[in-house]
Write an enzyme that holds these catalytic residues in place. Sequence first.
Site, PDB file in Angstrom:
ATOM      1  N   TYR A 201       0.639  -1.002  -0.157  1.00  7.86           N
ATOM      2  CA  TYR A 201       0.149  -0.091   0.437  1.00  7.86           C
ATOM      3  C   TYR A 201       0.857   0.994   0.183  1.00  7.86           C
ATOM      4  O   TYR A 201       0.531   2.364   0.334  1.00  7.86           O
ATOM      5  CB  TYR A 201      -0.900  -0.116   1.656  1.00  7.86           C
ATOM      6  CG  TYR A 201      -2.037  -0.775   0.983  1.00  7.86           C
ATOM      7  CD1 TYR A 201      -2.128  -1.929   0.613  1.00  7.86           C
ATOM      8  CD2 TYR A 201      -3.536  -0.572   1.461  1.00  7.86           C
ATOM      9  CE1 TYR A 201      -2.722  -3.174   0.286  1.00  7.86           C
ATOM     10  CE2 TYR A 201      -4.531  -1.180   1.381  1.00  7.86           C
ATOM     11  CZ  TYR A 201      -4.543  -2.754   1.188  1.00  7.86           C
ATOM     12  OH  TYR A 201      -5.424  -3.515   0.404  1.00  7.86           O
TER      13      TYR A 201
ATOM     14  N   LYS B 269       2.957 -15.558   2.360  1.00  2.00           N
ATOM     15  CA  LYS B 269       2.859 -15.791   1.070  1.00  2.00           C
ATOM     16  C   LYS B 269       5.107 -16.173   0.538  1.00  2.00           C
ATOM     17  O   LYS B 269       4.535 -15.777  -0.343  1.00  2.00           O
ATOM     18  CB  LYS B 269       2.210 -14.871   0.058  1.00  2.00           C
ATOM     19  CG  LYS B 269       1.901 -15.654  -1.468  1.00  2.00           C
ATOM     20  CD  LYS B 269       1.586 -16.978  -1.545  1.00  2.00           C
ATOM     21  CE  LYS B 269       1.276 -17.991  -2.655  1.00  2.00           C
ATOM     22  NZ  LYS B 269       0.209 -19.266  -2.657  1.00  2.00           N
TER      23      LYS B 269
ATOM     24  N   ASP C 108      -3.218 -18.070   0.897  1.00  2.00           N
ATOM     25  CA  ASP C 108      -4.046 -18.564   0.387  1.00  2.00           C
ATOM     26  C   ASP C 108      -5.311 -19.789   1.350  1.00  2.00           C
ATOM     27  O   ASP C 108      -6.290 -19.561   1.272  1.00  2.00           O
ATOM     28  CB  ASP C 108      -4.175 -18.918  -1.104  1.00  2.00           C
ATOM     29  CG  ASP C 108      -2.602 -19.976  -0.990  1.00  2.00           C
ATOM     30  OD1 ASP C 108      -1.925 -19.956   0.151  1.00  2.00           O
ATOM     31  OD2 ASP C 108      -2.049 -20.591  -1.921  1.00  2.00           O
TER      32      ASP C 108
ATOM     33  N   ASP D  28      -5.709  -6.891   5.308  1.00  2.29           N
ATOM     34  CA  ASP D  28      -7.107  -6.417   4.527  1.00  2.29           C
ATOM     35  C   ASP D  28      -8.383  -6.977   3.775  1.00  2.29           C
ATOM     36  O   ASP D  28      -9.466  -7.328   4.009  1.00  2.29           O
ATOM     37  CB  ASP D  28      -6.740  -4.913   3.190  1.00  2.29           C
ATOM     38  CG  ASP D  28      -7.921  -4.415   2.698  1.00  2.29           C
ATOM     39  OD1 ASP D  28      -8.847  -4.391   3.924  1.00  2.29           O
ATOM     40  OD2 ASP D  28      -7.322  -3.901   1.885  1.00  2.29           O
TER      41      ASP D  28
ATOM     42  N   ASP E 112     -12.056  -8.363   5.737  1.00  2.00           N
ATOM     43  CA  ASP E 112     -13.293  -8.482   5.466  1.00  2.00           C
ATOM     44  C   ASP E 112     -14.136  -9.957   5.218  1.00  2.00           C
ATOM     45  O   ASP E 112     -14.940 -10.362   5.638  1.00  2.00           O
ATOM     46  CB  ASP E 112     -13.155  -8.038   3.979  1.00  2.00           C
ATOM     47  CG  ASP E 112     -13.296  -6.892   3.350  1.00  2.00           C
ATOM     48  OD1 ASP E 112     -12.764  -5.644   4.766  1.00  2.00           O
ATOM     49  OD2 ASP E 112     -14.330  -6.070   2.954  1.00  2.00           O
TER      50      ASP E 112
HETATM   51  C1  IPM Z   1      -9.924  -1.046   5.269  1.00  2.00           C
HETATM   52  C2  IPM Z   1     -10.640  -0.209   4.312  1.00  2.00           C
HETATM   53  C3  IPM Z   1      -9.467   0.709   3.460  1.00  2.00           C
HETATM   54  C4  IPM Z   1      -8.493  -0.432   3.019  1.00  2.00           C
HETATM   55  C5  IPM Z   1      -9.491   1.731   2.191  1.00  2.00           C
HETATM   56  C6  IPM Z   1     -11.009   2.419   2.272  1.00  2.00           C
HETATM   57  C7  IPM Z   1      -8.125   2.601   1.835  1.00  2.00           C
HETATM   58  O1  IPM Z   1     -10.373  -1.430   3.154  1.00  2.00           O
HETATM   59  O2  IPM Z   1      -9.734  -0.660   6.075  1.00  2.00           O
HETATM   60  O3  IPM Z   1      -9.720  -2.290   4.867  1.00  2.00           O
HETATM   61  O4  IPM Z   1      -7.881  -0.929   2.122  1.00  2.00           O
HETATM   62  O5  IPM Z   1      -7.427  -0.396   4.436  1.00  2.00           O
HETATM   63 MG    MG Z   2     -10.072  -3.458   3.676  1.00  6.12          MG
END
Ligand code: IPM
Ligand code: MG
Length: 363
Positions: free
Chosen positions: A141, A192, A224, A248, A252
């Site tokens: 990032y 990885k 993975d 990240d 999710d």
């Molecule tokens: C998170 C979000 C952010 C990230 C985005 C909005 C930049 O997805 O906080 O997980 O990728 O870190």
């Molecule tokens: Mg995110």
Amino acid sequence: MEYKVTLLPGDGIGPEVVAAGAEVLRAVGEKFGHKFEMSEALVGGIAIDETGNPLPEETLEMCRSGDAVLLGAVGGPKWSDPLAPVRPEQGLLGLRKGLGLFANIRPVKLFPALADASPLKPEIVQGVDLVIVRELTGGIYFGKPQEKQVTPDGKREALDTMRYNEDEVARLLHVAYQIARQRRRKVTSVDKANVLASSRLWREVAHEVAAQYPDVESEDVLVDACAMYLMRRPAGFDVIAAGNLFGDILSDEASMLAGSMGMLPSASLGEKPADGGTWFGMYEPVHGSAPDIAGKGIANPLATILSVAMMLRTSFGLAEEADAVERAVEQVLVDGYRTPDIMSEGMKQVGTAEMTGAVVKRI
Ligand code: IPM
Ligand code: MG
């Protein structure tokens, strides 16, 4: 004590859920006799609209002068043109970097009352109680170069750089191990390493750090495979330590174990002060700006309210107050209150304000 909290509502449902968080802070202040001084600043798309900059210098200054930040969300379709010169997400990344918040803590815990809200079978999600510790200011990032270019033969190409140095990896893993010591004492380090050089360094350093915590069980899992284990045996995880990109994505995925992203809080932390004073942090719901439901008053405020609980406990050392907020959230769920994202048959469907009021009443 008096605490200074900077509110960054941001975009989409951000302002609605941050208002809910602020209401809970005020309620905690009244009940326990603390003063939370709150001031608001711009970040994300709204900051672009009003100043041209997703992270105005003034916002960074205000955050730095306070004890903690409560952030809503940034981004939305209005600002998502890939050719746009500035993006709301740069505001969030700039905050993390500018405030030195290298460790992102994302607990994923299933409230028993929500066992049927997860898309996964109840027998799989039963007992899920894990924490993802994501590296937040390095990796792909932030690695340079990051650019789009045209090659000599006229083709467009773009590149990102995944770079980690040993100190960045080590400090993140130390946070993971310290958290594990207060829990079930197991750390899963994700990489990885079968393909990436940065992951091989990650694993090398992970083993060096692990050796300093012989009381904690350690394992390495390829990213993975980790994605698959999260679906197959999620209750087997305690603390998962991962780099920026992997953390990240996995967070999710893991959010689905708790039923809804609308339930997940997070804390982003820098170095812990040696003197035991206020530990500066930024607290935010994991869910993002949800532009499709923004302004409708139906967003689930519980992730933000649980983020406030994390703030109370971690930054301010107010464990009793944090417990009271978490118990109140648990109780509203037991009492059947549900926002649409976690609604199920026979429950009371409510909006953001009513849900927040129900929590406040139980603090
Ligand atoms: C998170 C979000 C952010 C990230 C985005 C909005 C930049 O997805 O906080 O997980 O990728 O870190
Ligand atoms: Mg995110």
